[in-house]
Scaffold this motif. Structure first.
Motif, short mmCIF file in Angstrom:
data_model
loop_
_atom_site.label_atom_id
_atom_site.label_comp_id
_atom_site.label_asym_id
_atom_site.label_seq_id
_atom_site.Cartn_x
_atom_site.Cartn_y
_atom_site.Cartn_z
N THR A 132 0.83 -1.21 0.00
CA THR A 132 0.00 0.00 0.00
C THR A 132 0.86 1.25 0.00
O THR A 132 0.59 2.21 -0.74
CB THR A 132 -0.93 0.00 1.23
N LEU A 133 1.91 1.27 0.84
CA LEU A 133 2.77 2.45 0.91
C LEU A 133 3.53 2.67 -0.40
O LEU A 133 3.74 3.82 -0.82
CB LEU A 133 3.76 2.31 2.07
N PHE A 184 0.58 2.16 10.36
CA PHE A 184 1.42 0.96 10.36
C PHE A 184 2.84 1.22 10.84
O PHE A 184 3.71 0.36 10.67
CB PHE A 184 1.46 0.35 8.95
N HIS A 185 3.09 2.37 11.45
CA HIS A 185 4.47 2.77 11.75
C HIS A 185 5.19 1.78 12.65
O HIS A 185 6.42 1.62 12.56
CB HIS A 185 4.49 4.16 12.40
N GLY A 204 13.72 5.61 9.77
CA GLY A 204 13.22 5.83 8.42
C GLY A 204 11.78 6.31 8.44
O GLY A 204 11.40 7.21 7.67
N ALA A 205 10.96 5.73 9.31
CA ALA A 205 9.55 6.14 9.40
C ALA A 205 9.45 7.58 9.88
O ALA A 205 8.62 8.36 9.37
CB ALA A 205 8.80 5.21 10.34
N HIS A 206 10.28 7.96 10.86
CA HIS A 206 10.24 9.32 11.39
C HIS A 206 10.59 10.34 10.30
O HIS A 206 9.91 11.37 10.16
CB HIS A 206 11.21 9.45 12.56
N GLU A 207 11.63 10.06 9.54
CA GLU A 207 12.05 11.00 8.49
C GLU A 207 10.99 11.13 7.40
O GLU A 207 10.72 12.22 6.90
CB GLU A 207 13.39 10.54 7.88
N TYR A 208 10.38 10.01 7.05
CA TYR A 208 9.35 10.03 6.01
C TYR A 208 8.14 10.85 6.47
O TYR A 208 7.64 11.72 5.74
CB TYR A 208 8.93 8.59 5.69
N LEU A 209 7.70 10.59 7.70
CA LEU A 209 6.55 11.32 8.22
C LEU A 209 6.86 12.81 8.37
O LEU A 209 6.00 13.66 8.09
CB LEU A 209 6.15 10.74 9.58
N LYS A 210 8.04 13.13 8.81
CA LYS A 210 8.44 14.53 9.00
C LYS A 210 8.41 15.28 7.67
O LYS A 210 7.92 16.42 7.59
CB LYS A 210 9.85 14.59 9.61
N THR A 211 8.91 14.65 6.62
CA THR A 211 8.95 15.30 5.30
C THR A 211 7.54 15.49 4.75
O THR A 211 7.21 16.56 4.21
CB THR A 211 9.79 14.47 4.32
N ARG A 217 12.72 8.43 0.54
CA ARG A 217 12.73 6.98 0.39
C ARG A 217 11.81 6.33 1.42
O ARG A 217 11.78 6.74 2.58
CB ARG A 217 14.17 6.43 0.58
N LEU A 218 11.08 5.34 0.99
CA LEU A 218 10.18 4.64 1.90
C LEU A 218 10.99 3.93 3.01
O LEU A 218 12.08 3.41 2.74
CB LEU A 218 9.37 3.59 1.14
N PRO A 219 10.46 3.92 4.23
CA PRO A 219 11.18 3.20 5.31
C PRO A 219 11.11 1.71 5.10
O PRO A 219 10.29 1.19 4.34
CB PRO A 219 10.38 3.63 6.55
#
Length: 498
Positions: free
Chosen positions: A373-374, A413-414, A421-428, A492-494
């Motif tokens: 999904t992501l 789903f974090h 990686g999840a933190h950076e993706y969400l922050k952006t 980039r995806l985590p």
């Protein structure tokens, strides 16, 4: 585990319950008086537990309820109950009931807990009870009428409790929907103990924000769907009373965010668990009702404050702010009425029922589903970002929506992904969403000001000035679409946890 659904109703409808054909004559009528105990620093409450001693038919019954969850009004809690010989808790007997559950034994092992316990509030209700068997489910129906008392303060109690004794939890929703056909009802997402603690703390209803969702690494889709949708419903419903009774803009904002998260979640699962069209229509209706009020809040508290000049002096701007405030208050009242409507109650009950019935039909891994999904949402976001241009305001809006969908999906789903990686993706994504959102606020503001000018022609001058000012600001301070695009394309995806 106790599983029950709590429903609020007005006292004038109690007689309809007592005469309802689904219930018949009450099996018993009881006067129940319960004292709730805790320490002065609310040790039990802080650990998610409630302890009471209740007088029932001449006997003292000690009960501790703890943990659990609330999803669309369905309360699921651990419960330990037994008879004691006095009106004060017997912690030794309670420990024996708890057995080897280390989490709750540790709560009771707090230093000097026995000595520090004191009665904090009293719940006194008359209870009518029916034992109902319907569609293979055994349900205890209780009508409680009375009050919660803390020193000189009282809060009324007038509610129905549907407790599942045996069968499918979805049966509680089905039974409640049948009652709703004849009796105006509202779902209650807080219990009597929580209401009592509100009297103790003299607190109102604070804004409730989305809670982090913790899925196990090996969670199945049948676990994930009710967890994700239930998380969204909790976000919505825990702000409900504050929106109805208060005027805090943040509670309305949080409830609207909850609806947006719910819509995103429904879209995530649409291929494997399609939501019935009637439910989708009602969810959209709720979003529209809350969105109309929230848009005027944003205009009043955020957008119009950007204007630092006005024709005719400050008095003209104050007139505009006053008109905007009147409209915002009217829209909020309309939103509150929507939440008090039977359509809203039916929506919440039906969503809860559908969620419980759809989940067991799903197969597969939550981690695998989320990864696929992501990836799909990420590709869609990059396509939207590539098409953004300054001459097409809708292109930025579409990118903002795509960023929001990707952010919500990863938030759901974090716990399955590596934290960094999840933190950076969400922050952006959040940063891009905020930048593009400011642009969208100005677009919405222009629409609202045009509506206001039609309704208030005497203020046309200052309204037109405000529109021109904000349009100019939008032209001179546009979002840097190229920079946003570059940041998104570098994203980039985590990675899933191993």
């Amino acid at each position: 585990m106790e599983v029950e659904l709590k429903l609020l109703l007005a006292p004038e409808h109690n007689e309809q319950v007592l005469q309802h054909p689904l219930l018949g004559e009450p099996a018993r009528v009881q006067q129940l008086t319960a004292r709730y105990f805790d320490t002065p620093d609310l040790h039990l409450m802080r650990h998610g537990a409630g302890l009471r001693v209740r007088r029932v038919d001449g006997a003292w019954i000690q009960t501790m309820k703890a943990g659990g969850s609330v999803q669309s009004g369905l309360h699921s809690r651990n419960e330990w109950e037994g008879q004691v010989d006095r009106s004060w808790p017997r912690l030794g007997k309670l420990r024996k009931l708890i057995g080897d559950d280390r989490q709750w034994l540790t709560v009771l092992d707090a230093t000097n807990l026995k000595e520090r316990l004191e009665p904090l509030f009293l719940v006194d209700v008359q209870r009518h009870v029916w034992d109902v068997e319907i569609d293979g489910n055994r349900i205890e129906v209780a009508l409680d009428v009375g009050h919660i008392e803390r020193q000189s303060h009282r809060a009324p109690v007038n509610e129905i409790e549907l407790e599942l004794k045996d069968g499918d939890p979805a049966g509680l929703y089905a039974f409640a929907l049948q009652l709703l056909e004849d009796i105006p009802l509202r779902i209650s997402n807080i219990n009597k103990a929580q209401r009592g603690y509100m009297l103790v703390r003299e607190s109102g209803h604070a804004p409730f924000r989305a809670q982090a969702l913790d899925l196990d690494a090996d969670a199945s889709l049948s676990d994930a769907l009710p967890a994700v949708l239930g998380n969204c419903l909790e976000h919505i419903q825990r702000n409900e009373v504050a929106v109805i009774e208060g005027d805090d803009q943040e509670t309305l904002h949080q409830m609207r965010v909850g609806v947006r998260r719910l819509r995103s979640a429904i879209k995530l699962f649409k291929d494997i668990a399609p939501c019935p069209p009637a439910l989708l229509e009602d969810v959209s209706w709720l979003g529209t009702e809350l969105g109309a009020a929230r848009d005027w809040d944003v205009l009043l508290s955020s957008t119009l404050t950007r204007i630092d000049a006005t024709p005719g002096g400050q008095h003209s701007m104050l007139e505009l702010l006053s008109l905007a405030q009147q409209t915002a208050q009217a829209k909020r009242r309309e939103a509150a009425q929507a939440l008090l409507s039977q359509r809203y109650t039916r929506l919440m009950l039906t969503l809860g029922s559908w969620m419980l019935q759809a989940a067991p039909l799903l197969n597969g891994s939550a981690a695998q589903f989320s990864r696929h999904t992501l990836q799909h949402l990420h590709k869609s976001l990059l396509k939207r970002a590539a098409r953004m241009n300054d001459s097409d305001a809708a292109s930025a809006h579409r990118t903002r929506i795509a960023a929001k969908r990707g952010r919500y999906a990863l938030e759901f789903f974090h716990s399955l992904y590596r934290a960094k990686g999840a933190h950076e993706y969400l922050k952006t994504l959040a940063a891009a969403q905020d930048e593009l959102g400011q642009h969208n606020d100005l677009v919405v503001a222009d629409r609202l000001l045009q509506e206001l000018a039609q309704d208030q022609p005497q203020a046309a001058g200052v309204i037109q000035f405000a529109r021109g000012y904000l349009i100019a600001q939008q032209a001179t301070q546009p979002a840097d679409l190229a920079a946003i695009r570059n940041r998104l394309h570098a994203l980039r995806l985590p990675h899933v946890k191993r």
